[in-house]
Write a protein that holds these residues in place. Structure first.
Motif, PDB file in Angstrom:
ATOM      1  N   THR A  87      56.269  35.326  44.875  1.00 31.24           N
ATOM      2  CA  THR A  87      55.594  36.628  44.930  1.00 31.24           C
ATOM      3  C   THR A  87      54.754  36.900  43.689  1.00 31.24           C
ATOM      4  O   THR A  87      53.617  37.382  43.792  1.00 31.24           O
ATOM      5  CB  THR A  87      56.632  37.753  45.102  1.00 31.24           C
ATOM      6  OG1 THR A  87      57.329  37.554  46.347  1.00 31.24           O
ATOM      7  CG2 THR A  87      55.962  39.109  45.098  1.00 31.24           C
ATOM      8  N   VAL A  88      55.268  36.582  42.518  1.00 30.11           N
ATOM      9  CA  VAL A  88      54.570  36.920  41.277  1.00 30.11           C
ATOM     10  C   VAL A  88      53.193  36.262  41.187  1.00 30.11           C
ATOM     11  O   VAL A  88      52.176  36.958  41.029  1.00 30.11           O
ATOM     12  CB  VAL A  88      55.438  36.563  40.051  1.00 30.11           C
ATOM     13  CG1 VAL A  88      54.658  36.775  38.766  1.00 30.11           C
ATOM     14  CG2 VAL A  88      56.709  37.401  40.044  1.00 30.11           C
ATOM     15  N   PRO A  89      53.069  34.929  41.298  1.00 28.36           N
ATOM     16  CA  PRO A  89      51.722  34.337  41.208  1.00 28.36           C
ATOM     17  C   PRO A  89      50.814  34.750  42.361  1.00 28.36           C
ATOM     18  O   PRO A  89      49.594  34.845  42.185  1.00 28.36           O
ATOM     19  CB  PRO A  89      52.007  32.827  41.231  1.00 28.36           C
ATOM     20  CG  PRO A  89      53.350  32.680  41.837  1.00 28.36           C
ATOM     21  CD  PRO A  89      54.113  33.889  41.437  1.00 28.36           C
ATOM     22  N   THR A  90      51.398  34.985  43.542  1.00 24.70           N
ATOM     23  CA  THR A  90      50.577  35.405  44.675  1.00 24.70           C
ATOM     24  C   THR A  90      49.982  36.786  44.436  1.00 24.70           C
ATOM     25  O   THR A  90      48.810  37.035  44.739  1.00 24.70           O
ATOM     26  CB  THR A  90      51.416  35.416  45.963  1.00 24.70           C
ATOM     27  OG1 THR A  90      51.973  34.115  46.187  1.00 24.70           O
ATOM     28  CG2 THR A  90      50.560  35.785  47.165  1.00 24.70           C
ATOM     29  N   LEU A  91      50.774  37.695  43.885  1.00 23.95           N
ATOM     30  CA  LEU A  91      50.265  39.024  43.573  1.00 23.95           C
ATOM     31  C   LEU A  91      49.178  38.959  42.497  1.00 23.95           C
ATOM     32  O   LEU A  91      48.143  39.633  42.604  1.00 23.95           O
ATOM     33  CB  LEU A  91      51.417  39.922  43.099  1.00 23.95           C
ATOM     34  CG  LEU A  91      52.375  40.436  44.172  1.00 23.95           C
ATOM     35  CD1 LEU A  91      53.517  41.200  43.529  1.00 23.95           C
ATOM     36  CD2 LEU A  91      51.638  41.315  45.179  1.00 23.95           C
ATOM     37  N   VAL A  92      49.404  38.158  41.469  1.00 21.62           N
ATOM     38  CA  VAL A  92      48.421  38.055  40.384  1.00 21.62           C
ATOM     39  C   VAL A  92      47.085  37.522  40.904  1.00 21.62           C
ATOM     40  O   VAL A  92      46.020  38.103  40.650  1.00 21.62           O
ATOM     41  CB  VAL A  92      48.963  37.159  39.254  1.00 21.62           C
ATOM     42  CG1 VAL A  92      47.875  36.879  38.228  1.00 21.62           C
ATOM     43  CG2 VAL A  92      50.171  37.815  38.589  1.00 21.62           C
ATOM     44  N   SER A  93      47.122  36.415  41.636  1.00 21.65           N
ATOM     45  CA  SER A  93      45.881  35.828  42.149  1.00 21.65           C
ATOM     46  C   SER A  93      45.257  36.717  43.213  1.00 21.65           C
ATOM     47  O   SER A  93      44.027  36.830  43.303  1.00 21.65           O
ATOM     48  CB  SER A  93      46.151  34.438  42.715  1.00 21.65           C
ATOM     49  OG  SER A  93      47.032  34.500  43.833  1.00 21.65           O
ATOM     50  N   GLY A  94      46.093  37.367  44.023  1.00 19.72           N
ATOM     51  CA  GLY A  94      45.572  38.237  45.072  1.00 19.72           C
ATOM     52  C   GLY A  94      44.860  39.454  44.516  1.00 19.72           C
ATOM     53  O   GLY A  94      43.792  39.840  45.009  1.00 19.72           O
ATOM     54  N   LEU A  95      45.422  40.073  43.483  1.00 19.45           N
ATOM     55  CA  LEU A  95      44.772  41.227  42.869  1.00 19.45           C
ATOM     56  C   LEU A  95      43.417  40.841  42.286  1.00 19.45           C
ATOM     57  O   LEU A  95      42.437  41.589  42.404  1.00 19.45           O
ATOM     58  CB  LEU A  95      45.680  41.808  41.782  1.00 19.45           C
ATOM     59  CG  LEU A  95      46.935  42.543  42.284  1.00 19.45           C
ATOM     60  CD1 LEU A  95      47.854  42.871  41.119  1.00 19.45           C
ATOM     61  CD2 LEU A  95      46.552  43.803  43.057  1.00 19.45           C
ATOM     62  N   ALA A  96      43.348  39.665  41.659  1.00 18.97           N
ATOM     63  CA  ALA A  96      42.075  39.203  41.094  1.00 18.97           C
ATOM     64  C   ALA A  96      41.049  38.950  42.197  1.00 18.97           C
ATOM     65  O   ALA A  96      39.875  39.324  42.069  1.00 18.97           O
ATOM     66  CB  ALA A  96      42.308  37.939  40.280  1.00 18.97           C
ATOM     67  N   MET A  97      41.488  38.329  43.290  1.00 13.70           N
ATOM     68  CA  MET A  97      40.566  38.040  44.386  1.00 13.70           C
ATOM     69  C   MET A  97      40.076  39.321  45.044  1.00 13.70           C
ATOM     70  O   MET A  97      38.883  39.472  45.336  1.00 13.70           O
ATOM     71  CB  MET A  97      41.240  37.141  45.425  1.00 13.70           C
ATOM     72  CG  MET A  97      40.351  36.833  46.622  1.00 13.70           C
ATOM     73  SD  MET A  97      41.090  35.703  47.816  1.00 13.70           S
ATOM     74  CE  MET A  97      42.421  36.712  48.459  1.00 13.70           C
ATOM     75  N   HIS A  98      40.970  40.268  45.303  1.00 13.22           N
ATOM     76  CA  HIS A  98      40.586  41.530  45.938  1.00 13.22           C
ATOM     77  C   HIS A  98      39.614  42.318  45.060  1.00 13.22           C
ATOM     78  O   HIS A  98      38.685  42.948  45.574  1.00 13.22           O
ATOM     79  CB  HIS A  98      41.842  42.361  46.225  1.00 13.22           C
ATOM     80  CG  HIS A  98      42.600  41.888  47.420  1.00 13.22           C
ATOM     81  ND1 HIS A  98      42.893  42.707  48.495  1.00 13.22           N
ATOM     82  CD2 HIS A  98      43.129  40.676  47.740  1.00 13.22           C
ATOM     83  CE1 HIS A  98      43.577  42.035  49.415  1.00 13.22           C
ATOM     84  NE2 HIS A  98      43.736  40.791  48.962  1.00 13.22           N
ATOM     85  N   GLU A  99      39.827  42.293  43.753  1.00 12.58           N
ATOM     86  CA  GLU A  99      38.924  42.997  42.849  1.00 12.58           C
ATOM     87  C   GLU A  99      37.541  42.355  42.864  1.00 12.58           C
ATOM     88  O   GLU A  99      36.514  43.060  42.893  1.00 12.58           O
ATOM     89  CB  GLU A  99      39.499  42.992  41.433  1.00 12.58           C
ATOM     90  CG  GLU A  99      38.591  43.609  40.378  1.00 12.58           C
ATOM     91  CD  GLU A  99      38.259  45.061  40.664  1.00 12.58           C
ATOM     92  OE1 GLU A  99      37.222  45.533  40.150  1.00 12.58           O
ATOM     93  OE2 GLU A  99      39.010  45.734  41.407  1.00 12.58           O
ATOM     94  N   GLU A 100      37.488  41.037  42.855  1.00 10.57           N
ATOM     95  CA  GLU A 100      36.193  40.350  42.923  1.00 10.57           C
ATOM     96  C   GLU A 100      35.504  40.633  44.255  1.00 10.57           C
ATOM     97  O   GLU A 100      34.284  40.825  44.307  1.00 10.57           O
ATOM     98  CB  GLU A 100      36.410  38.844  42.746  1.00 10.57           C
ATOM     99  CG  GLU A 100      35.120  38.032  42.794  1.00 10.57           C
ATOM    100  CD  GLU A 100      35.355  36.545  42.601  1.00 10.57           C
ATOM    101  OE1 GLU A 100      34.444  35.753  42.932  1.00 10.57           O
ATOM    102  OE2 GLU A 100      36.445  36.176  42.117  1.00 10.57           O
ATOM    103  N   TYR A 101      36.273  40.651  45.315  1.00 13.96           N
ATOM    104  CA  TYR A 101      35.752  40.927  46.661  1.00 13.96           C
ATOM    105  C   TYR A 101      35.087  42.306  46.706  1.00 13.96           C
ATOM    106  O   TYR A 101      34.035  42.484  47.327  1.00 13.96           O
ATOM    107  CB  TYR A 101      36.898  40.851  47.653  1.00 13.96           C
ATOM    108  CG  TYR A 101      36.541  41.091  49.097  1.00 13.96           C
ATOM    109  CD1 TYR A 101      35.757  40.197  49.812  1.00 13.96           C
ATOM    110  CD2 TYR A 101      37.028  42.226  49.765  1.00 13.96           C
ATOM    111  CE1 TYR A 101      35.454  40.410  51.144  1.00 13.96           C
ATOM    112  CE2 TYR A 101      36.740  42.444  51.101  1.00 13.96           C
ATOM    113  CZ  TYR A 101      35.950  41.544  51.786  1.00 13.96           C
ATOM    114  OH  TYR A 101      35.662  41.766  53.110  1.00 13.96           O
ATOM    115  N   ARG A 102      35.693  43.281  46.019  1.00 16.81           N
ATOM    116  CA  ARG A 102      35.140  44.643  46.011  1.00 16.81           C
ATOM    117  C   ARG A 102      34.010  44.789  44.994  1.00 16.81           C
ATOM    118  O   ARG A 102      32.929  45.294  45.307  1.00 16.81           O
ATOM    119  CB  ARG A 102      36.254  45.643  45.699  1.00 16.81           C
ATOM    120  CG  ARG A 102      35.815  47.105  45.715  1.00 16.81           C
ATOM    121  CD  ARG A 102      36.830  47.990  45.040  1.00 16.81           C
ATOM    122  NE  ARG A 102      37.001  47.630  43.639  1.00 16.81           N
ATOM    123  CZ  ARG A 102      36.176  48.004  42.676  1.00 16.81           C
ATOM    124  NH1 ARG A 102      35.096  48.725  42.954  1.00 16.81           N
ATOM    125  NH2 ARG A 102      36.392  47.641  41.417  1.00 16.81           N
ATOM    126  N   ALA A 103      34.255  44.339  43.759  1.00  8.42           N
ATOM    127  CA  ALA A 103      33.308  44.580  42.666  1.00  8.42           C
ATOM    128  C   ALA A 103      31.986  43.845  42.856  1.00  8.42           C
ATOM    129  O   ALA A 103      30.928  44.348  42.447  1.00  8.42           O
ATOM    130  CB  ALA A 103      33.944  44.175  41.338  1.00  8.42           C
TER     131      ALA A 103
END
Length: 325
Positions: A24-40
């Motif tokens: 869960t920990v690495p998935t959340l970290v990478s997922g938050l980064a990807m979602h932010e890039e997707y939006r920004a």
């Protein structure tokens, strides 16, 4: 009975919980980064507006290329049910029969049906919770990728809520194999082989035809219908069709290519092929499932796996009740 079952299987259940936390920990970290890039980077707005998609196609392609490989690797989650079935379901009762401890359980005023139900219910609930947690986690991670492609393809469908039903099917398969063979190692092997057979058959042969695919045909001069379909639709087949509606085989297509690309016509590239198709009344066809069929097809697959699980557990209960030695 519940406490005894928990003591028997707590090591496996606690190990599964620990592994889930570690993933869960690495998935959340990478997922938050990807979602932010997707939006920004404006990719979310671009994907949401089909009319603007052509103007930012390069950014979308770069984003997909960056993350799609990692997203596709989530297919390994399909092995989670296999591990549950082989290493939890198969030994669940097979070890009891193999060691003879089932006789002791029946002398403690516990009926055979209650013994089976208690064992399966506790372990099954834990397995379902684990599968649901994995499904929610990875579905959230994949959201930007699924917005750009079909959720009915392998990787996205694998981490869908259908993972819970698939896990319960694998567990039931392991329980049945254990009761049937009464040998832990043999039951584990049978569970793995059967699970993989069913899994591959459903994925490759059955799933595309849960519903009848829609079919589009286009004249050669307009290109393939697939070019006009949204990327969120799932294309299951495409090729050529003649005037009578017969789909050409691979051998027929090879014959056409041999007829067209001989001599100087090869210089014309695709134009020569399109002209040949037009002259002979052939058209491009595409068989596909629209994106709005996802929920229906997912529901069909969930019902299929749950139905198989019920049948297997009923068969296991029948064998347990008939067991005399």
């Amino acid at each position: 009975m519940i406490w005894a079952t928990w003591r028997q299987h707590r090591a496996v259940l606690l190990t599964a919980a620990f592994l889930l936390a570690a993933v869960t920990v690495p998935t959340l970290v990478s997922g938050l980064a990807m979602h932010e890039e997707y939006r920004a980077d404006g990719i979310a707005a671009c994907v949401a507006d089909p009319g603007a998609r052509a103007g930012c196609a390069q950014r979308v392609e770069q984003f997909a290329a960056q993350y799609s490989e990692w997203g596709n690797r989530m297919v390994w989650v399909a092995f989670l049910p296999a591990l549950v079935g082989a290493f939890v379901g198969a030994p669940l009762l097979a070890r009891e029969f193999e060691n003879g401890t089932w006789r002791f359980a029946f002398t403690q005023g516990v009926s055979r049906t209650r013994w089976l139900v208690t064992q399966v219910a506790l372990v099954g609930t834990a397995a379902a919770v684990l599968a649901l947690a994995c499904s929610l986690l990875f579905t959230w991670w994949r959201h930007p990728l699924d917005a750009m492609g079909s959720r009915m393809r392998t990787a996205a469908f694998t981490v869908s809520p259908g993972l819970v039903a698939l896990t319960l099917f694998a567990l039931a398969l392991g329980v049945f194999a254990g009761v049937l063979l009464r040998r832990t190692v043999l039951a584990m092997g049978l569970t793995l082989v059967t699970y993989l057979t069913v899994r591959i058959t459903v994925e490759e042969t059955v799933r595309p035809f849960y519903l009848s695919p829609q079919v589009r045909t286009d004249a050669p001069s307009t290109g393939k219908a697939a070019d006009a379909l949204p990327p969120t639709d799932w294309i299951v087949d495409e090729g050529l069709v003649d005037r009578a509606g017969r789909r050409l085989s691979d051998a027929d297509k090879r014959d056409i290519l041999q007829q067209v690309y001989d001599g100087d016509t090869v210089r014309e590239g695709g134009a020569a092929l399109e002209r040949h198709l037009t002259e002979h009344g052939l058209q491009h066809y595409t068989a596909y499932h629209p994106a709005d069929r996802y929920a229906t097809m997912l529901g069909i697959e969930i019902a299929l796996h749950l139905g198989l699980a019920v049948v297997l557990l009923a068969a296991a209960a029948h064998l347990v009740r008939r067991r005399t030695s």
